[in-house]
Each structure stands twice: as structure tokens, then as C-alpha cells.
Motif scaffolding. Structure first.
Motif, PDB file in Angstrom:
ATOM      1  N   MET A  54      97.948 133.792  90.642  1.00  0.00           N
ATOM      2  CA  MET A  54      98.875 134.615  89.857  1.00  0.00           C
ATOM      3  C   MET A  54      98.151 135.805  89.243  1.00  0.00           C
ATOM      4  SD  MET A  54     101.290 132.266  87.498  1.00  0.00           S
ATOM      5  CE  MET A  54     102.040 130.831  88.205  1.00  0.00           C
ATOM      6  N   LYS A  55      98.905 136.844  88.965  1.00  0.00           N
ATOM      7  CA  LYS A  55      98.319 138.004  88.266  1.00  0.00           C
ATOM      8  C   LYS A  55      98.763 137.924  86.811  1.00  0.00           C
ATOM      9  CE  LYS A  55      98.139 141.217  92.117  1.00  0.00           C
ATOM     10  NZ  LYS A  55      98.410 142.609  92.472  1.00  0.00           N
TER      11      LYS A  55
ATOM     12  N   GLY B   2     101.182 145.077  89.095  1.00  0.00           N
ATOM     13  CA  GLY B   2     102.136 144.074  89.604  1.00  0.00           C
ATOM     14  C   GLY B   2     101.937 142.704  88.976  1.00  0.00           C
ATOM     15  N   LEU B   3     101.761 142.660  87.650  1.00  0.00           N
ATOM     16  CA  LEU B   3     101.497 141.380  86.978  1.00  0.00           C
ATOM     17  C   LEU B   3     102.703 140.438  87.077  1.00  0.00           C
ATOM     18  CD1 LEU B   3      99.640 142.340  83.649  1.00  0.00           C
ATOM     19  CD2 LEU B   3      98.734 142.051  85.960  1.00  0.00           C
ATOM     20  N   ASP B   4     102.400 139.137  87.156  1.00  0.00           N
ATOM     21  CA  ASP B   4     103.473 138.128  87.202  1.00  0.00           C
ATOM     22  C   ASP B   4     103.931 137.745  85.805  1.00  0.00           C
ATOM     23  OD1 ASP B   4     103.534 137.618  90.070  1.00  0.00           O
ATOM     24  OD2 ASP B   4     101.473 136.893  89.764  1.00  0.00           O
TER      25      ASP B   4
ATOM     26  N   ALA C 251     100.659 125.081  83.943  1.00  0.00           N
ATOM     27  CA  ALA C 251     102.015 124.519  84.074  1.00  0.00           C
ATOM     28  C   ALA C 251     103.026 125.410  83.342  1.00  0.00           C
ATOM     29  CB  ALA C 251     102.045 123.093  83.526  1.00  0.00           C
ATOM     30  N   VAL C 252     102.615 125.946  82.189  1.00  0.00           N
ATOM     31  CA  VAL C 252     103.513 126.862  81.453  1.00  0.00           C
ATOM     32  C   VAL C 252     103.760 128.120  82.298  1.00  0.00           C
ATOM     33  CG1 VAL C 252     103.786 128.257  79.355  1.00  0.00           C
ATOM     34  CG2 VAL C 252     102.734 125.996  79.203  1.00  0.00           C
ATOM     35  N   TYR C 253     102.701 128.634  82.914  1.00  0.00           N
ATOM     36  CA  TYR C 253     102.843 129.837  83.758  1.00  0.00           C
ATOM     37  C   TYR C 253     103.817 129.563  84.909  1.00  0.00           C
ATOM     38  CZ  TYR C 253      98.451 131.367  81.471  1.00  0.00           C
ATOM     39  OH  TYR C 253      97.480 131.710  80.567  1.00  0.00           O
ATOM     40  N   GLU C 254     103.638 128.382  85.530  1.00  0.00           N
ATOM     41  CA  GLU C 254     104.518 128.012  86.666  1.00  0.00           C
ATOM     42  C   GLU C 254     105.966 127.967  86.199  1.00  0.00           C
ATOM     43  OE1 GLU C 254     103.767 127.625  89.742  1.00  0.00           O
ATOM     44  OE2 GLU C 254     101.569 127.523  89.655  1.00  0.00           O
ATOM     45  N   LYS C 255     106.150 127.348  85.020  1.00  0.00           N
ATOM     46  CA  LYS C 255     107.515 127.161  84.497  1.00  0.00           C
ATOM     47  C   LYS C 255     108.197 128.512  84.252  1.00  0.00           C
ATOM     48  CE  LYS C 255     108.216 124.913  80.553  1.00  0.00           C
ATOM     49  NZ  LYS C 255     107.751 123.856  79.662  1.00  0.00           N
ATOM     50  N   VAL C 256     107.497 129.426  83.585  1.00  0.00           N
ATOM     51  CA  VAL C 256     108.170 130.708  83.258  1.00  0.00           C
ATOM     52  C   VAL C 256     108.396 131.572  84.495  1.00  0.00           C
ATOM     53  CG1 VAL C 256     107.433 130.815  80.839  1.00  0.00           C
ATOM     54  CG2 VAL C 256     106.072 131.978  82.562  1.00  0.00           C
ATOM     55  N   THR C 257     107.484 131.495  85.455  1.00  0.00           N
ATOM     56  CA  THR C 257     107.694 132.329  86.652  1.00  0.00           C
ATOM     57  C   THR C 257     108.757 131.698  87.546  1.00  0.00           C
ATOM     58  OG1 THR C 257     105.696 131.341  87.574  1.00  0.00           O
ATOM     59  CG2 THR C 257     105.493 133.565  86.737  1.00  0.00           C
ATOM     60  N   ALA C 258     108.810 130.355  87.604  1.00  0.00           N
ATOM     61  CA  ALA C 258     109.836 129.682  88.426  1.00  0.00           C
ATOM     62  C   ALA C 258     111.217 129.971  87.847  1.00  0.00           C
ATOM     63  CB  ALA C 258     109.581 128.182  88.454  1.00  0.00           C
ATOM     64  N   LYS C 259     111.315 129.966  86.511  1.00  0.00           N
ATOM     65  CA  LYS C 259     112.597 130.245  85.841  1.00  0.00           C
ATOM     66  C   LYS C 259     113.072 131.649  86.194  1.00  0.00           C
ATOM     67  CE  LYS C 259     113.906 130.787  81.166  1.00  0.00           C
ATOM     68  NZ  LYS C 259     113.219 130.999  79.938  1.00  0.00           N
TER      69      LYS C 259
ATOM     70  N   GLU D 226      94.155 136.278  89.127  1.00  0.00           N
ATOM     71  CA  GLU D 226      93.665 137.633  88.822  1.00  0.00           C
ATOM     72  C   GLU D 226      93.987 137.905  87.349  1.00  0.00           C
ATOM     73  OE1 GLU D 226      94.427 140.796  91.787  1.00  0.00           O
ATOM     74  OE2 GLU D 226      95.148 141.944  90.072  1.00  0.00           O
ATOM     75  N   ILE D 227      92.952 138.135  86.565  1.00  0.00           N
ATOM     76  CA  ILE D 227      93.128 138.246  85.112  1.00  0.00           C
ATOM     77  C   ILE D 227      92.933 139.678  84.631  1.00  0.00           C
ATOM     78  CG2 ILE D 227      92.249 137.440  82.858  1.00  0.00           C
ATOM     79  CD1 ILE D 227      93.718 135.305  84.589  1.00  0.00           C
ATOM     80  N   HIS D 228      93.891 140.136  83.827  1.00  0.00           N
ATOM     81  CA  HIS D 228      93.820 141.487  83.264  1.00  0.00           C
ATOM     82  C   HIS D 228      93.787 141.364  81.736  1.00  0.00           C
ATOM     83  CE1 HIS D 228      94.777 143.653  87.057  1.00  0.00           C
ATOM     84  NE2 HIS D 228      95.205 142.428  87.372  1.00  0.00           N
ATOM     85  N   PHE D 229      92.605 141.558  81.144  1.00  0.00           N
ATOM     86  CA  PHE D 229      92.495 141.535  79.684  1.00  0.00           C
ATOM     87  C   PHE D 229      92.954 142.892  79.153  1.00  0.00           C
ATOM     88  CE2 PHE D 229      89.213 138.280  80.652  1.00  0.00           C
ATOM     89  CZ  PHE D 229      89.698 137.251  79.863  1.00  0.00           C
ATOM     90  N   ILE D 230      93.785 142.842  78.106  1.00  0.00           N
ATOM     91  CA  ILE D 230      94.295 144.095  77.534  1.00  0.00           C
ATOM     92  C   ILE D 230      94.023 144.081  76.029  1.00  0.00           C
ATOM     93  CG2 ILE D 230      96.359 145.559  77.236  1.00  0.00           C
ATOM     94  CD1 ILE D 230      97.464 143.786  79.732  1.00  0.00           C
ATOM     95  N   SER D 231      93.204 145.025  75.571  1.00  0.00           N
ATOM     96  CA  SER D 231      92.831 145.065  74.153  1.00  0.00           C
ATOM     97  C   SER D 231      92.243 146.438  73.814  1.00  0.00           C
ATOM     98  CB  SER D 231      91.818 143.959  73.851  1.00  0.00           C
ATOM     99  OG  SER D 231      91.661 143.837  72.466  1.00  0.00           O
ATOM    100  N   TYR D 232      91.845 146.612  72.543  1.00  0.00           N
ATOM    101  CA  TYR D 232      91.303 147.914  72.139  1.00  0.00           C
ATOM    102  C   TYR D 232      89.787 147.999  72.289  1.00  0.00           C
ATOM    103  CZ  TYR D 232      90.681 145.310  67.785  1.00  0.00           C
ATOM    104  OH  TYR D 232      90.347 144.353  66.867  1.00  0.00           O
TER     105      TYR D 232
END
Ligand code: GMT
Length: 382
Positions: free
Chosen positions: A1-2, A84-86, A369-377, A31-37
Motif C-alpha cells: 500500500m502507499k 497516488g496514496l491509498d 488490519a486497520v488499513y485493510e479495513k478502511v481501504t476495503a470500505k 511505500e511510506i510517505h512521511f509528511i512533516s515540517y
């Protein structure tokens, strides 16, 4: 996942958890995208699956306060669209959850539906978030989250108590990677230990961002009581607004020569490696990652029983718990653990054993599992 991870890049616990989570997910192929200052302090080496996107607020003389949240929102829109983040996973509600909500609404106008998960870490609920300056926004952005996680049962209870939350909240505790902490002293650690405790004194330590809520004055009081009975040294690692007051207290109690102020340290393990006991007498503590990192290095913990600390520190096994402010009992318990090499070694072993309950191996699949749940929904809704 992105996955986009929004976090504070500093030494605070929420930033550390978010960074370690991202690093572990990257190792597993996400694929991890850290976003911060700023680049997160624990992001010490890059992995091919890790990207870092910097939020740069626009400075204009009209603004007495720079609108960081707007700059963050724009960055989120930009990164989600072009990478194209998930999903977005935001750590610490203020201001990350409302920025994610706003970005989500903007992205809808571009035909993109991106779910966001909010992880509450502690003071965003127990101290800052419930202030009237933030409460309506926090309540709204938690309720609009596609999933909400908290780092302890205690924080879950506090969230329902202080906010009108309509959705479910899942507890996913802080974690450690059991193998990655120091247990055997190498030549370098032996030398460091000798410099701090040249006559084999016991080493007590505390590590935090030196805010009032940590009650560092209790740390110094406990240390004084211990030192009055046995030879001991204290390491204070970290930095923050309480530092000056603590230096003054050390002077008042005449213990300055036995206290080493380390400032911020990159690796907690380096300090735990040479320590015998960790002190965390916090006023409130949603979980206590600092205590868990000590346990993982085989260092028993003397802590208060505030918030989620009883979920981390097992009274009489990995260390001891006391009421907030009861420095008498904390010092007594510390002296009990340090009373003989046999007792100390028993507690050290138990501390390490107990830390295994919070291994990355157990916790990582819960987030996935939380990631799977929100993207499946989301796919189902499409
Ligand atoms: O207050 C801190 O120590 C920093 C704060 C943060 O959010 O950066 O830490 C909180 O989150 C950590 C990670 O989930 C928890 O382990 C800490 O207990 C929590 N701190 C407090 O609740 C005071």
C-alpha cells in the motif's frame, strides 16, 4: 500500500511511534510517505520504500501566526494526488486530523476519495485537545476519521469521557522491536558507564521532553532519597521547558555533581544500556513509550500509576507503580530493587520478559488490519 504518515518530527513519543511504524511498514514492502515540517529525528537512514515530504509554511508579515495547518493541508492534497496514496495515517490529532479532513474534502473535488486514520497519542486528548480553543475541531475531526486508534485503554476511556465521540476506537499499544535494544555492554558502553559512575554507583535515569507533566522534580527528589542510602548517579536525558528549574533543584538539593544532563539523545538504548533503573513519575501519561523502551533494554521502571502506565509497567514484576507525587514510596521501591545484585538482576530479567508483550511483531498486523479495513470500505462504496 502507499501510505502517507503525518507526524511531529521531534523527540516526542507520537513522532517516535509514527516513525518506527513507517520504517517497519516500509521493510514489509509498503511505500511510506512521511509528511512533516522537518525530517523525523528517528528517520536516521533511508529505505528505498521511504519518502519524506517537507511542509514549508509561507511566511508573510501580515501573519502574527503562520498558518501551518493550511500549508500542511495543501501538502497533503499534493502528495495524495501526485504519489497516488491509498490512505493517510495522522499521528496526534492537533492539527493533523483536521488538516487530513480538509485535504480529504478538497481531494473529493478532484474525484479522489482518500481515507484517513487518526491515532490519538495522549496530550492531544488529556491536556491540549479538550481546551475550548480546540475541542469542537478535535471532536469533529475524530468523528469524521475513517478509523481512530489510541495507544492505551486508558486513553480510549479518556477520549470517550472528554469528547462526544460517535465512532468506534481501537486500542493499538506502543511497540518495541525486542532484538534491537542493548543488553551486553560493549567496550564503548563500559567506558561511558565508567565515566558516569566511576566507583560502580547505581545509575538511575529519566528521559523525556522535560515538560511539566513529566514531574521531573519528583525524579530529582527520588534520586536524592536513594543517594542518601546508597551510592548512585542520575542521568537526565532530553530537553524542554523544565530544564532550568530542574538544574536549580539539583543545586538546592546539593546533587549536581551526581546528575548528568545529557540533552536530547538520538538513541534511547544507549542510555538504557548503562542504566539500572528508569524513573517516570508523570502526572499524566497515556502509555509511556519511554518506560517501554527502558523495559526492552532490561531496565526496571519506577513509575506513577497515571493513565496508561499500569498497562505498561507491571507492579512488582517489571518495576513498581505509585500514586502521582508519592516520592517516598517511589524511593522505597527503587531502593528495594537496588538492594542486592540478585534482586536487581531478577527485575532486569522480568522487565525484558514483560516488554515482549509489546513486540512490533504483534502490533504491526493490527495497524495493517486497520488499513485493510478502511481501504476495503472505500472500494465497496465505489
Ligand atoms: O508528552 C509526551 O511525552 C509526548 C507525547 C507525544 O504525543 O508526542 O507522547 C504521548 O505519546 C506517546 C506515544 O504514543 C505515549 O507513549 C506517551 O505516553 C504520550 N505522552 C503523554 O500522554 C504525556
Amino acid at each position: 500500500m502507499k501510505i502517507g504518515i503525518v507526524l511531529y518530527p521531534t523527540f516526542g513519543g507520537s513522532g517516535v511511534v509514527a516513525t518506527e511504524l513507517g520504517k517497519a511498514l516500509a521493510k514489509k514492502g509498503h511505500e511510506i510517505h512521511f509528511i512533516s515540517y522537518n525530517q523525523p529525528v528517528r528517520l536516521d537512514h533511508f529505505h528505498p520504500n521511504i519518502r519524506y515530504h517537507e511542509v514549508r509554511p509561507f511566511h508573510y508579515p501580515l501573519f502574527d501566526y503562520q498558518p501551518y495547518e493550511l500549508a500542511l493541508t495543501s501538502k497533503l492534497v499534493d502528495v495524495v494526488r501526485y504519489e497516488g496514496l491509498d490512505l493517510l495515517h495522522v499521528h496526534y490529532a492537533i492539527p493533523h486530523a483536521s488538516a487530513a479532513y480538509f485535504a480529504k474534502q478538497i481531494l473529493k473535488t478532484h474525484g479522489i476519495d482518500v481515507p484517513y486514520i487518526t491515532t490519538l497519542h495522549g496530550t492531544d486528548i488529556t491536556l491540549v485537545g479538550k481546551h475550548p480553543a480546540f475541542e469542537p475541531v478535535i471532536t469533529f475531526s475524530i468523528n469524521q476519521s475513517d478509523a481512530v486508534t489510541v495507544v492505551s485503554q486508558s486513553l480510549k476511556d479518556d477520549t470517550y469521557k472528554h469528547f462526544a465521540i460517535e465512532n468506534g476506537i481501537e486500542v493499538i499499544q506502543n511497540f518495541i522491536e525486542p532484538g534491537s535494544y542493548c543488553h551486553e555492554l560493549g567496550a564503548e558502553e563500559k567506558q561511558r558507564k565508567k565515566e558516569i559512575a566511576p566507583n560502580g554507583e547505581k545509575i538511575l535515569c529519566h528521559m523525556s521532553n522535560f515538560r511539566k507533566v513529566k514531574r521531573i522534580e519528583d525524579v530529582v527528589q527520588i534520586f536524592k532519597k536513594v543517594k542518601d542510602k546508597i551510592p548512585a548517579k542520575l542521568i537526565l536525558a532530553g530537553d524542554g521547558p523544565e530544564r532550568f528549574k530542574i538544574e536549580q533543584l539539583c543545586e538546592e538539593l546539593g546533587v549536581c555533581q551526581d546528575v548528568t544532563m545529557m540533552g536530547n539523545v538520538q538513541s534511547a538504548s544507549e542510555i538504557h544500556c548503562i542504566s539500572d533503573l528508569f524513573l517516570l513519575p508523570s502526572q499524566t501519561e497515556s502509555f509511556g513509550l519511554a518506560a517501554l523502551e527502558a523495559l526492552a533494554s532490561g531496565v526496571p521502571v519506577i513509575s506513577s500509576n497515571a493513565g496508561g502506565l499500569p498497562e505498561v509497567n507491571q507492579d512488582g514484576y517489571s518495576g513498581f507503580l505509585s500514586n502521582v507525587g508519592d516520592v517516598e514510596k517511589m524511593a522505597k521501591d527503587a531502593l528495594h530493587i537496588l538492594s542486592s545484585e540478585e534482586t536487581l538482576n531478577k527485575f532486569k530479567l522480568q522487565a525484558f520478559e514483560h516488554s515482549k508483550n509489546f513486540s512490533l511483531e504483534k502490533i504491526l498486523p493490527l495497524y495493517e488490519a486497520v488499513y485493510e479495513k478502511v481501504t476495503a470500505k472505500k472500494i465497496k462504496e465505489d
